[in-house]
Design a protein around this motif. Structure first.
Motif, mmCIF file in Angstrom:
data_model
loop_
_atom_site.group_PDB
_atom_site.id
_atom_site.type_symbol
_atom_site.label_atom_id
_atom_site.label_comp_id
_atom_site.label_asym_id
_atom_site.label_seq_id
_atom_site.Cartn_x
_atom_site.Cartn_y
_atom_site.Cartn_z
ATOM 1 N N VAL A 56 49.608 48.591 41.323
ATOM 2 C CA VAL A 56 49.713 47.584 42.367
ATOM 3 C C VAL A 56 48.337 46.992 42.678
ATOM 4 C CG1 VAL A 56 50.348 47.165 44.784
ATOM 5 C CG2 VAL A 56 51.798 48.614 43.351
ATOM 6 N N VAL A 57 47.322 47.831 42.684
ATOM 7 C CA VAL A 57 45.955 47.331 42.890
ATOM 8 C C VAL A 57 45.592 46.314 41.809
ATOM 9 C CG1 VAL A 57 43.511 47.985 42.813
ATOM 10 C CG2 VAL A 57 45.122 49.335 44.164
ATOM 11 N N ARG A 58 45.961 46.598 40.575
ATOM 12 C CA ARG A 58 45.677 45.650 39.491
ATOM 13 C C ARG A 58 46.404 44.322 39.711
ATOM 14 N NH1 ARG A 58 46.024 50.475 36.363
ATOM 15 N NH2 ARG A 58 48.197 50.024 35.778
ATOM 16 N N GLU A 59 47.652 44.403 40.194
ATOM 17 C CA GLU A 59 48.394 43.175 40.486
ATOM 18 C C GLU A 59 47.690 42.344 41.547
ATOM 19 O OE1 GLU A 59 52.838 43.012 40.615
ATOM 20 O OE2 GLU A 59 52.621 45.190 40.791
ATOM 21 N N ILE A 60 47.253 43.012 42.602
ATOM 22 C CA ILE A 60 46.595 42.300 43.699
ATOM 23 C C ILE A 60 45.302 41.659 43.221
ATOM 24 C CG2 ILE A 60 45.400 42.624 45.906
ATOM 25 C CD1 ILE A 60 47.550 44.726 46.590
ATOM 26 N N ARG A 61 44.513 42.405 42.463
ATOM 27 C CA ARG A 61 43.244 41.864 41.979
ATOM 28 C C ARG A 61 43.455 40.728 40.991
ATOM 29 N NH1 ARG A 61 39.963 47.627 41.091
ATOM 30 N NH2 ARG A 61 39.594 48.042 43.317
ATOM 31 N N ALA A 62 44.492 40.839 40.170
ATOM 32 C CA ALA A 62 44.779 39.777 39.207
ATOM 33 C C ALA A 62 45.143 38.474 39.908
ATOM 34 C CB ALA A 62 45.915 40.207 38.278
ATOM 35 N N ALA A 63 45.688 38.577 41.116
ATOM 36 C CA ALA A 63 46.063 37.396 41.897
ATOM 37 C C ALA A 63 44.911 36.902 42.767
ATOM 38 C CB ALA A 63 47.273 37.710 42.761
ATOM 39 N N GLY A 64 43.744 37.534 42.629
ATOM 40 C CA GLY A 64 42.576 37.107 43.393
ATOM 41 C C GLY A 64 42.355 37.849 44.679
ATOM 42 N N GLY A 65 43.130 38.906 44.921
ATOM 43 C CA GLY A 65 42.987 39.670 46.148
ATOM 44 C C GLY A 65 42.070 40.865 45.991
ATOM 45 N N ASP A 66 41.981 41.649 47.050
ATOM 46 C CA ASP A 66 41.095 42.810 47.088
ATOM 47 C C ASP A 66 41.908 44.023 47.522
ATOM 48 O OD1 ASP A 66 38.979 44.554 47.160
ATOM 49 O OD2 ASP A 66 37.766 43.384 48.570
#
Length: 314
Positions: A56-66
């Motif tokens: 899930v962290v990877r998904e968030i970061r891939a979308a530009g999040g932290d």
């Protein structure tokens, strides 16, 4: 990223899959920095080999999040304390806690083992209490230091906690306990700037796929009413500063429907101003029941009145 949670730091427990994952992604999309907690266990609470929190962290970061992952057991003091510490040490603050972790061990009461009772109450109820306790201690310290936050806690109950659910005595008791915990926390923590609410969601997750298997309709016009993502907008709003003034409330959320639950308000009553005999008490009770609204029907029970039932939460 901009959004109603821009600048906020949000912790979501049980966020590797289902509702928790949907919440984490939705908070990140609204600008929050997210601590994604998940122990990585199966539906029955047994640890798995993968790391859903990291995914899930990877998904968030891939979308530009932290986001950052946390794999601790939040039903332990050490795990709950490290959860709060991870948020503060990584991002310098904590604004919102979403308690969501849980699993099922369903049995009819006569077949329900003590271990299954303890395990479900441990993860659902104790797993709400301990993160709440440690987050509240942090916010109390911040308030005493003159840094009162617009802090938010969103707990996860269920329709099973509101009405009961056949074959889920342990789960229903835990989810009802979470409502009681929510009401107490809202009253106790208001002085520190903390608002506490609960949601009773109905959505398709690993925990509910068998429950909804026979009742779920196919998505209409592209809208999947049972998608967990439908619940997240309310959770995000409750976890944001925009929900100022809303505390001690329980909401049902399913598809596009939001319902404010109004449970356990006084109904019909009668006062004799003297002690009754058992027969008199029974006669009075019968009269009052005839004036009262019929109760909701427990999930899985045969119809026993006209009282409606809301969505089966997870």
């Amino acid at each position: 990223m901009s959004g109603i949670c821009a600048g906020r730091v949000v912790v979501v427990t049980g966020a590797g899959r289902g509702l928790g994952r949907a919440h984490a992604l939705a908070f990140a999309a609204e600008g929050a920095r997210v601590v994604v907690n998940d122990l990585g266990v199966g539906l029955d609470g047994v640890p798995g080999a993968d790391s859903p929190a990291a995914a899930v962290v990877r998904e968030i970061r891939a979308a530009g999040g932290d986001a950052v992952a946390h794999g601790g057991d939040i039903a332990t003091t050490q795990g709950a304390a490290s959860l709060v510490r991870t948020a503060v040490e990584t991002y310098g603050r904590l604004d919102t806690l979403v308690n969501n972790a849980g699993f099922l061990r369903d049995r009819m009461l006569v077949n329900l083992d003590e271990d299954d009772w303890d395990a479900v109450l441990r993860v659902h109820l104790k797993g709400h209490f301990l993160p709440l306790k440690h987050a509240a201690a942090h916010w109390r310290a911040e308030a005493k230091a003159g840094r009162t936050r617009a802090a938010r806690i969103v707990n996860t109950s269920s329709g099973a906690g509101l009405l009961g659910s056949v074959g889920q005595g342990n789960y229903s008791a835990a989810k009802a306990g979470i409502i009681g915990l929510t009401l107490v926390a809202a009253a106790e923590l208001a002085r520190y700037g903390v608002q506490v609410n609960a949601v009773a969601p109905a959505a398709r997750t690993r925990m509910t796929e068998r429950t909804f298997a026979e009742t779920m309709a196919a998505p209409a016009a592209g809208f999947d009413a049972m998608a967990p993502e439908n619940v997240s907008p309310l959770v995000v709003w409750l976890g944001s500063a925009a929900s100022a003034g809303v505390t001690g409330r329980v909401f049902e959320a399913e598809g596009g429907r939001i319902t404010v639950m109004e449970g356990w308000r006084p109904g019909p009553g009668a006062d004799k101003r003297a002690r009754r005999t058992p027969a008199e008490a029974g006669e009075a009770a019968r009269k009052l029941l005839a004036e009262a609204e019929p109760p909701g029907v427990a999930y899985g029970a045969e119809e026993r009145g006209s009282g409606g039932a809301g969505g089966h939460g997870s």
